[in-house]
Design an enzyme around this catalytic site. Structure first.
Site, PDB file in Angstrom:
ATOM      1  N   HIS A   9       0.727  -1.076   0.057  1.00 44.94           N
ATOM      2  CA  HIS A   9      -0.008   0.139   0.007  1.00 44.94           C
ATOM      3  C   HIS A   9       0.830   1.146  -0.023  1.00 44.94           C
ATOM      4  O   HIS A   9       1.907   1.232   0.501  1.00 44.94           O
ATOM      5  CB  HIS A   9      -1.127  -0.098   1.203  1.00 44.94           C
ATOM      6  CG  HIS A   9      -0.246  -0.040   2.515  1.00 44.94           C
ATOM      7  ND1 HIS A   9      -0.086  -1.589   3.040  1.00 44.94           N
ATOM      8  CD2 HIS A   9      -0.015   0.618   3.384  1.00 44.94           C
ATOM      9  CE1 HIS A   9       0.427  -1.496   4.153  1.00 44.94           C
ATOM     10  NE2 HIS A   9       0.465  -0.370   4.637  1.00 44.94           N
ATOM     11  N   HIS A  29       0.559   5.134   0.981  1.00 45.69           N
ATOM     12  CA  HIS A  29       0.171   6.111   1.641  1.00 45.69           C
ATOM     13  C   HIS A  29       0.156   7.532   1.156  1.00 45.69           C
ATOM     14  O   HIS A  29       1.254   7.934   0.661  1.00 45.69           O
ATOM     15  CB  HIS A  29       0.697   6.383   3.062  1.00 45.69           C
ATOM     16  CG  HIS A  29       0.831   5.161   4.167  1.00 45.69           C
ATOM     17  ND1 HIS A  29      -0.434   5.172   5.102  1.00 45.69           N
ATOM     18  CD2 HIS A  29       1.653   4.058   4.173  1.00 45.69           C
ATOM     19  CE1 HIS A  29      -0.108   4.057   5.852  1.00 45.69           C
ATOM     20  NE2 HIS A  29       0.873   3.396   5.445  1.00 45.69           N
TER      21      HIS A  29
HETATM   22  P1  5GP Z   1       1.427   0.307   7.453  1.00 43.84           P
HETATM   23  O1  5GP Z   1       1.692   0.615   8.917  1.00 43.84           O
HETATM   24  O2  5GP Z   1       1.486  -1.093   7.093  1.00 43.84           O
HETATM   25  O3  5GP Z   1       2.320   1.096   6.222  1.00 43.84           O
HETATM   26  O4  5GP Z   1      -0.012   0.861   7.303  1.00 43.84           O
HETATM   27  C1  5GP Z   1      -1.408   0.314   7.325  1.00 43.84           C
HETATM   28  C2  5GP Z   1      -2.420   1.313   7.454  1.00 43.84           C
HETATM   29  O5  5GP Z   1      -3.687   0.598   7.168  1.00 43.84           O
HETATM   30  C3  5GP Z   1      -2.631   2.037   8.726  1.00 43.84           C
HETATM   31  O6  5GP Z   1      -2.381   3.265   8.539  1.00 43.84           O
HETATM   32  C4  5GP Z   1      -3.916   1.525   9.200  1.00 43.84           C
HETATM   33  O7  5GP Z   1      -4.806   2.640   9.974  1.00 43.84           O
HETATM   34  C5  5GP Z   1      -4.747   1.108   8.045  1.00 43.84           C
HETATM   35  N1  5GP Z   1      -5.441  -0.011   8.051  1.00 43.84           N
HETATM   36  C6  5GP Z   1      -5.323  -1.246   8.837  1.00 43.84           C
HETATM   37  N2  5GP Z   1      -6.761  -1.853   8.972  1.00 43.84           N
HETATM   38  C7  5GP Z   1      -7.411  -0.867   7.889  1.00 43.84           C
HETATM   39  C8  5GP Z   1      -8.854  -1.429   7.598  1.00 43.84           C
HETATM   40  O8  5GP Z   1      -9.439  -2.254   7.865  1.00 43.84           O
HETATM   41  N3  5GP Z   1      -9.371  -0.354   6.902  1.00 43.84           N
HETATM   42  C9  5GP Z   1      -8.727   0.869   6.351  1.00 43.84           C
HETATM   43  N4  5GP Z   1      -9.483   1.816   5.788  1.00 43.84           N
HETATM   44  N5  5GP Z   1      -7.385   1.008   6.842  1.00 43.84           N
HETATM   45  C10 5GP Z   1      -6.790   0.014   7.642  1.00 43.84           C
END
Ligand code: 5GP
Ligand code: ZN
Length: 139
Positions: free
Chosen positions: A101, A103
């Site tokens: 993903h 951001h």
């Molecule tokens: P990472 O730390 O892996 O780069 O970011 C994961 C992101 O996914 C986090 O910012 C978290 O808030 C988001 N996230 C995790 N679970 C969900 C979900 O069920 N729905 C949405 N919309 N975002 C999620």
């Protein structure tokens, strides 16, 4: 392909709701459930891949092409001119969800988010040695 127990694959499949902003046959963009700022978007490939370097390059290229219009929409709606593009790979980097993903995080002056950029420097010869190893690793 979906991965069992992957939260983002479940979002793609509609098994977990999300606030969808954009989708096409291979890409989905939706609001992060825990936004660092209003408008914080996640942009993902619909097919499961854990890390950036696992992705088919054509899908990755297509996803990256969607980032500028998505970023422009975020900037417009949040009335700012700045954003961070963040893409974590691996637990140590902060990756919590093992499905690629990107951001898009809009930034405003005094938003309090800060930025840790703890720059260091190479001792004499170390930069050349790291460069040599990287070039060899690419061969
Ligand atoms: P990472 O730390 O892996 O780069 O970011 C994961 C992101 O996914 C986090 O910012 C978290 O808030 C988001 N996230 C995790 N679970 C969900 C979900 O069920 N729905 C949405 N919309 N975002 C999620
Ligand atoms: Zn997945």
């Amino acid at each position: 392909m979906a991965a069992p127990n992957c939260v983002f694959c479940k979002i793609v499949a509609g098994k977990i709701p999300c606030l969808r902003v954009y989708e096409d046959p291979s890409v989905l963009a939706f609001l992060d459930i825990g936004p660092l700022a209003e408008g914080h978007l996640l942009v993902i490939p619909k097919d499961h891949a854990e890390r950036l370097e696992d992705m088919p390059t054509d899908i990755l290229a297509h996803l990256v092409r969607q980032l500028p219009p998505l970023a422009r929409a975020v900037l417009k709606v949040t009335a700012t001119d700045s954003y961070n593009l963040l893409q974590n790979n691996g637990k140590t980097s902060g990756q919590e969800v093992p499905h690629v993903h990107f951001h898009i995080i809009p930034r405003k002056a005094a938003d309090g988010l800060g930025y840790r950029w703890l720059a260091s420097s190479y001792p004499a010869g170390r930069g050349e040695e790291i460069r040599r190893q990287l070039v060899a690793a690419l061969a």
